[in-house]
Write a protein that holds these residues in place. Structure first.
Motif, PDB file in Angstrom:
ATOM      1  N   ALA A 165       0.941  -0.963   0.083  1.00  0.00           N
ATOM      2  CA  ALA A 165       0.109  -0.054   0.085  1.00  0.00           C
ATOM      3  C   ALA A 165       0.963   1.322   0.091  1.00  0.00           C
ATOM      4  O   ALA A 165       1.979   1.279   0.842  1.00  0.00           O
ATOM      5  CB  ALA A 165      -0.614   0.142   1.145  1.00  0.00           C
ATOM      6  N   ALA A 166       0.625   2.008  -0.952  1.00  0.00           N
ATOM      7  CA  ALA A 166       1.563   3.418  -0.978  1.00  0.00           C
ATOM      8  C   ALA A 166       0.441   4.468  -0.040  1.00  0.00           C
ATOM      9  O   ALA A 166      -0.585   4.639  -0.337  1.00  0.00           O
ATOM     10  CB  ALA A 166       1.459   4.056  -2.443  1.00  0.00           C
ATOM     11  N   VAL A 167       1.383   4.863   0.716  1.00  0.00           N
ATOM     12  CA  VAL A 167       0.541   6.032   1.689  1.00  0.00           C
ATOM     13  C   VAL A 167       0.657   7.509   1.209  1.00  0.00           C
ATOM     14  O   VAL A 167       2.115   7.676   1.449  1.00  0.00           O
ATOM     15  CB  VAL A 167       0.754   5.664   3.085  1.00  0.00           C
ATOM     16  N   LEU A 168       0.227   8.062   0.835  1.00  0.00           N
ATOM     17  CA  LEU A 168       0.400   9.384   0.003  1.00  0.00           C
ATOM     18  C   LEU A 168      -0.261  10.397   0.712  1.00  0.00           C
ATOM     19  O   LEU A 168      -1.061  10.330   1.532  1.00  0.00           O
ATOM     20  CB  LEU A 168      -0.002   9.239  -1.425  1.00  0.00           C
ATOM     21  N   GLY A 169       0.050  11.816   0.315  1.00  0.00           N
ATOM     22  CA  GLY A 169      -0.453  12.746   0.996  1.00  0.00           C
ATOM     23  C   GLY A 169       0.345  13.983   1.071  1.00  0.00           C
ATOM     24  O   GLY A 169       1.719  13.969   1.090  1.00  0.00           O
ATOM     25  N   ALA A 170      -0.160  15.393   1.390  1.00  0.00           N
ATOM     26  CA  ALA A 170       0.527  16.456   1.217  1.00  0.00           C
ATOM     27  C   ALA A 170       1.474  16.325   2.752  1.00  0.00           C
ATOM     28  O   ALA A 170       1.111  15.460   3.658  1.00  0.00           O
ATOM     29  CB  ALA A 170      -0.219  17.610   1.562  1.00  0.00           C
ATOM     30  N   ASN A 171       2.653  17.127   2.767  1.00  0.00           N
ATOM     31  CA  ASN A 171       3.247  17.449   3.948  1.00  0.00           C
ATOM     32  C   ASN A 171       2.483  17.747   5.077  1.00  0.00           C
ATOM     33  O   ASN A 171       1.522  18.437   5.072  1.00  0.00           O
ATOM     34  CB  ASN A 171       4.306  18.527   3.831  1.00  0.00           C
ATOM     35  N   GLY A 172       2.701  16.956   6.202  1.00  0.00           N
ATOM     36  CA  GLY A 172       1.874  17.257   7.486  1.00  0.00           C
ATOM     37  C   GLY A 172       0.445  16.603   7.444  1.00  0.00           C
ATOM     38  O   GLY A 172      -0.292  16.785   8.559  1.00  0.00           O
TER      39      GLY A 172
ATOM     40  N   LEU B  20      -5.904   4.954  -8.694  1.00  0.00           N
ATOM     41  CA  LEU B  20      -5.624   6.235  -8.303  1.00  0.00           C
ATOM     42  C   LEU B  20      -4.558   6.987  -9.324  1.00  0.00           C
ATOM     43  O   LEU B  20      -4.583   8.077  -9.768  1.00  0.00           O
ATOM     44  CB  LEU B  20      -4.793   6.152  -7.036  1.00  0.00           C
ATOM     45  N   ARG B  21      -3.891   6.163  -9.980  1.00  0.00           N
ATOM     46  CA  ARG B  21      -2.934   6.414 -11.170  1.00  0.00           C
ATOM     47  C   ARG B  21      -3.595   6.847 -12.326  1.00  0.00           C
ATOM     48  O   ARG B  21      -3.410   8.009 -13.025  1.00  0.00           O
ATOM     49  CB  ARG B  21      -2.279   5.163 -11.734  1.00  0.00           C
ATOM     50  N   ASP B  22      -4.822   6.130 -12.538  1.00  0.00           N
ATOM     51  CA  ASP B  22      -5.563   6.551 -13.779  1.00  0.00           C
ATOM     52  C   ASP B  22      -6.722   7.560 -13.597  1.00  0.00           C
ATOM     53  O   ASP B  22      -7.098   8.100 -14.551  1.00  0.00           O
ATOM     54  CB  ASP B  22      -6.188   5.121 -14.199  1.00  0.00           C
ATOM     55  N   ASP B  23      -6.729   8.133 -12.392  1.00  0.00           N
ATOM     56  CA  ASP B  23      -8.074   9.016 -12.232  1.00  0.00           C
ATOM     57  C   ASP B  23      -7.572  10.360 -12.050  1.00  0.00           C
ATOM     58  O   ASP B  23      -7.013  10.984 -11.130  1.00  0.00           O
ATOM     59  CB  ASP B  23      -8.713   8.525 -10.996  1.00  0.00           C
ATOM     60  N   ALA B  24      -7.651  11.118 -13.084  1.00  0.00           N
ATOM     61  CA  ALA B  24      -7.088  12.376 -13.305  1.00  0.00           C
ATOM     62  C   ALA B  24      -7.564  13.299 -12.053  1.00  0.00           C
ATOM     63  O   ALA B  24      -6.664  14.313 -11.343  1.00  0.00           O
ATOM     64  CB  ALA B  24      -6.916  13.065 -14.731  1.00  0.00           C
TER      65      ALA B  24
ATOM     66  N   ILE C 158      -8.652   8.760   0.743  1.00  0.00           N
ATOM     67  CA  ILE C 158      -8.890   7.781  -0.338  1.00  0.00           C
ATOM     68  C   ILE C 158      -8.258   6.660  -0.151  1.00  0.00           C
ATOM     69  O   ILE C 158      -7.145   6.558   0.306  1.00  0.00           O
ATOM     70  CB  ILE C 158      -8.612   8.385  -1.778  1.00  0.00           C
ATOM     71  N   ALA C 159      -8.873   5.445  -0.212  1.00  0.00           N
ATOM     72  CA  ALA C 159      -8.106   4.162  -0.379  1.00  0.00           C
ATOM     73  C   ALA C 159      -8.702   3.520  -1.595  1.00  0.00           C
ATOM     74  O   ALA C 159     -10.068   2.916  -1.416  1.00  0.00           O
ATOM     75  CB  ALA C 159      -8.400   3.381   1.092  1.00  0.00           C
ATOM     76  N   THR C 160      -7.996   3.319  -2.306  1.00  0.00           N
ATOM     77  CA  THR C 160      -8.400   2.476  -3.764  1.00  0.00           C
ATOM     78  C   THR C 160      -7.209   1.768  -4.227  1.00  0.00           C
ATOM     79  O   THR C 160      -6.313   1.572  -3.793  1.00  0.00           O
ATOM     80  CB  THR C 160      -8.767   3.461  -4.826  1.00  0.00           C
TER      81      THR C 160
ATOM     82  N   ARG D  64       4.791   8.740  -8.098  1.00  0.00           N
ATOM     83  CA  ARG D  64       4.709   7.868  -9.306  1.00  0.00           C
ATOM     84  C   ARG D  64       5.412   6.641  -9.034  1.00  0.00           C
ATOM     85  O   ARG D  64       4.871   5.485  -9.400  1.00  0.00           O
ATOM     86  CB  ARG D  64       5.369   8.664 -10.323  1.00  0.00           C
ATOM     87  N   GLY D  65       6.617   6.489  -8.519  1.00  0.00           N
ATOM     88  CA  GLY D  65       7.457   5.521  -7.906  1.00  0.00           C
ATOM     89  C   GLY D  65       6.559   4.487  -7.198  1.00  0.00           C
ATOM     90  O   GLY D  65       6.474   3.496  -7.280  1.00  0.00           O
ATOM     91  N   ALA D  66       5.778   5.132  -6.169  1.00  0.00           N
ATOM     92  CA  ALA D  66       5.048   4.301  -5.375  1.00  0.00           C
ATOM     93  C   ALA D  66       4.101   3.789  -5.737  1.00  0.00           C
ATOM     94  O   ALA D  66       3.646   2.469  -5.523  1.00  0.00           O
ATOM     95  CB  ALA D  66       4.811   5.242  -3.941  1.00  0.00           C
ATOM     96  N   LEU D  67       3.377   4.357  -6.566  1.00  0.00           N
ATOM     97  CA  LEU D  67       2.085   3.937  -7.273  1.00  0.00           C
ATOM     98  C   LEU D  67       2.478   2.614  -8.128  1.00  0.00           C
ATOM     99  O   LEU D  67       1.629   1.842  -8.504  1.00  0.00           O
ATOM    100  CB  LEU D  67       1.136   4.903  -7.881  1.00  0.00           C
ATOM    101  N   SER D  68       3.435   3.109  -8.929  1.00  0.00           N
ATOM    102  CA  SER D  68       4.018   1.924 -10.186  1.00  0.00           C
ATOM    103  C   SER D  68       4.360   0.679  -9.272  1.00  0.00           C
ATOM    104  O   SER D  68       4.047  -0.600  -9.977  1.00  0.00           O
ATOM    105  CB  SER D  68       5.071   2.403 -10.605  1.00  0.00           C
ATOM    106  N   VAL D  69       4.635   0.580  -7.840  1.00  0.00           N
ATOM    107  CA  VAL D  69       4.842  -0.627  -7.432  1.00  0.00           C
ATOM    108  C   VAL D  69       3.757  -1.287  -6.386  1.00  0.00           C
ATOM    109  O   VAL D  69       3.704  -2.382  -6.163  1.00  0.00           O
ATOM    110  CB  VAL D  69       6.220  -0.553  -6.459  1.00  0.00           C
ATOM    111  N   ALA D  70       2.926  -0.358  -6.034  1.00  0.00           N
ATOM    112  CA  ALA D  70       1.692  -0.579  -5.147  1.00  0.00           C
ATOM    113  C   ALA D  70       0.529  -1.336  -5.697  1.00  0.00           C
ATOM    114  O   ALA D  70       0.249  -1.138  -6.940  1.00  0.00           O
ATOM    115  CB  ALA D  70       1.422   0.802  -4.224  1.00  0.00           C
ATOM    116  N   ASP D  71      -0.091  -2.041  -4.901  1.00  0.00           N
ATOM    117  CA  ASP D  71      -1.633  -2.540  -5.035  1.00  0.00           C
ATOM    118  C   ASP D  71      -2.354  -1.663  -4.663  1.00  0.00           C
ATOM    119  O   ASP D  71      -3.416  -1.511  -5.545  1.00  0.00           O
ATOM    120  CB  ASP D  71      -1.339  -4.003  -4.323  1.00  0.00           C
ATOM    121  N   GLN D  72      -2.335  -1.040  -3.629  1.00  0.00           N
ATOM    122  CA  GLN D  72      -3.492  -0.169  -3.257  1.00  0.00           C
ATOM    123  C   GLN D  72      -2.901   1.232  -3.003  1.00  0.00           C
ATOM    124  O   GLN D  72      -1.610   1.479  -2.770  1.00  0.00           O
ATOM    125  CB  GLN D  72      -3.790  -0.545  -1.805  1.00  0.00           C
ATOM    126  N   GLY D  73      -3.603   2.419  -3.244  1.00  0.00           N
ATOM    127  CA  GLY D  73      -3.273   3.531  -3.010  1.00  0.00           C
ATOM    128  C   GLY D  73      -4.087   4.293  -2.008  1.00  0.00           C
ATOM    129  O   GLY D  73      -5.311   4.357  -1.952  1.00  0.00           O
TER     130      GLY D  73
END
Ligand code: ATP
Length: 240
Positions: free
Chosen positions: A35-42, A227-231, A220-222, A201-210
Motif C-alpha cells: 500500500a502506497a501511503v500518500l498525501g501532502a506534508n503534514g 488512483l494512477r488513472d483517475d486524473a 482515499i483508499a483504492t 509515481r514510483g510508489a504507485l507503480s509498485v503498489a497494489d493499493q493507493g
C-alpha cells in the motif's frame, strides 16, 4: 471479509500534544499487498507509521494485526509479531559495522539458522553492503545507509514492513532497485508493506493499493491503478 486483513485500523486518534495529528484513521490492509501511503506534508503519514509501531501512543481507536488487538503490546513485542519499521532518517547505528547493524535485526530471533540465512540473503540483495561488511555505519553513503536500515528490518523476516520515505536522497536507480525488491518479497514471501512516499509515481507503480491521507484522515483508499488513472483524484490530492 475483515478476517482477511493483516492490518485493521479503526478510529485511530493520536498526536503529540493537545491537537491530534491523526483525527480518525480507518484502514484495512490485505496480506501480501503493498500500500502506497500518500498525501501532502503534514497530513500525518509519518505519525501513522509511528503510532502503528508503538512510538506514539494513540488516545483512541484500535490497531489489529492478524486478528490481535495491539493495544498495550510493548514495542519489542511488535517486532516478534512481525512488524518492522524503517523510519525516515534511517536509524542506522553509526558506531557499529554494517554486519553488526544487520545482526541487530535478528538478535531476538529463536531460529538462529534462519536468521543467518536472512542475513546472507540481505548481502545477496544489497551487494554494496556485502562489500562493506566491516565498515562503520558512519562511513556509508546515504543510499547505503538506507539499504542497511531496510536490510536490518528484513533480517527479522517481517510480515508487515512500514517504510518511511525509502527513496529519500537516493539515486533513481537505487530507488528502482528497492521498489523491485519490495515486489519480489511480496511475491515470494507474501510480505505486506505500508510505503510512505513523496515519490508518488514510483510508489504507485509498485503498489497494489493507493491510500491518500489528508488532515489526519484517510481521504482515499483504492487500487493503485485506480488512483494512477483517475486524473481528477490525482489533481485534487496529489497535485499532478
Ligand atoms: P511529512 O511528509 O512532512 O513528514 P507527514 O504526512 O508524514 O508529512 P507528519 O510527519 O505525521 O506528517 O506530521 C503531521 C503533523 O504533526 C505536522 O503538523 C507536524 O508538524 C506534527 N508533528 C510531527 N512530529 C511532531 C513531534 N515530534 N512533535 C510535535 N508535532 C509533530
Amino acid at each position: 471479509t475483515a478476517t482477511d486483513a493483516l492490518l485493521r485500523v479503526r478510529g485511530l486518534v493520536a498526536g503529540y500534544g493537545a491537537a491530534p495529528v491523526l483525527r480518525s484513521v480507518d484502514l484495512t490492509i490485505a496480506p501480501g499487498t503493498i500500500a502506497a501511503v500518500l498525501g501532502a506534508n503534514g497530513a500525518g503519514k509519518t505519525t501513522l507509521l509511528r503510532t502503528l509501531t508503538g512510538l506514539v501512543r494513540p488516545t483512541a481507536g484500535q490497531i489489529v494485526l492478524d486478528g490481535d488487538d495491539l493495544r498495550g503490546v510493548p514495542v519489542e513485542q511488535l517486532v516478534r509479531r512481525g512488524m518492522a519499521h524503517v523510519p525516515e532518517g534511517r536509524g542506522v547505528v553509526a558506531e557499529l559495522t554494517v554486519d553488526e547493524n544487520l545482526r541487530l535485526g535478528g538478535l531476538w530471533r529463536r531460529d538462529r539458522a534462519d536468521a543467518r540465512r536472512a542475513l546472507d540473503e540481505v548481502y545477496d540483495l544489497f551487494e554494496p553492503l556485502a562489500r562493506r561488511r566491516r565498515h562503520a555505519g558512519h562511513q556509508l553513503s546515504g543510499g547505503e545507509r538506507q539499504m542497511l536500515a531496510l536490510g536490518r528490518a528484513l533480517v527479522g523476516r517481517p510480515r508487515l514492513l512500514l517504510l518511511d520515505e525509502p527513496s529519500l536522497g537516493l539515486a533513481p536507480r537505487v530507488t528502482a532497485q528497492i521498489m523491485a525488491l519490495l515486489r519480489q518479497l511480496r511475491d515470494r514471501d507474501g510480505l505486506t508493506v505500508l510505503l510512505v512516499e513523496q515519490n508518488v509515481r514510483g510508489a504507485l507503480s509498485v503498489a497494489d493499493q493507493g491510500v491518500v491521507m489528508s488532515l489526519g484522515r484517510i481521504a482515499i483508499a483504492t487500487s493503485a491503478a485506480g488512483l494512477r488513472d483517475d486524473a481528477d483524484l490525482r489533481h485534487a490530492y496529489l497535485g499532478f
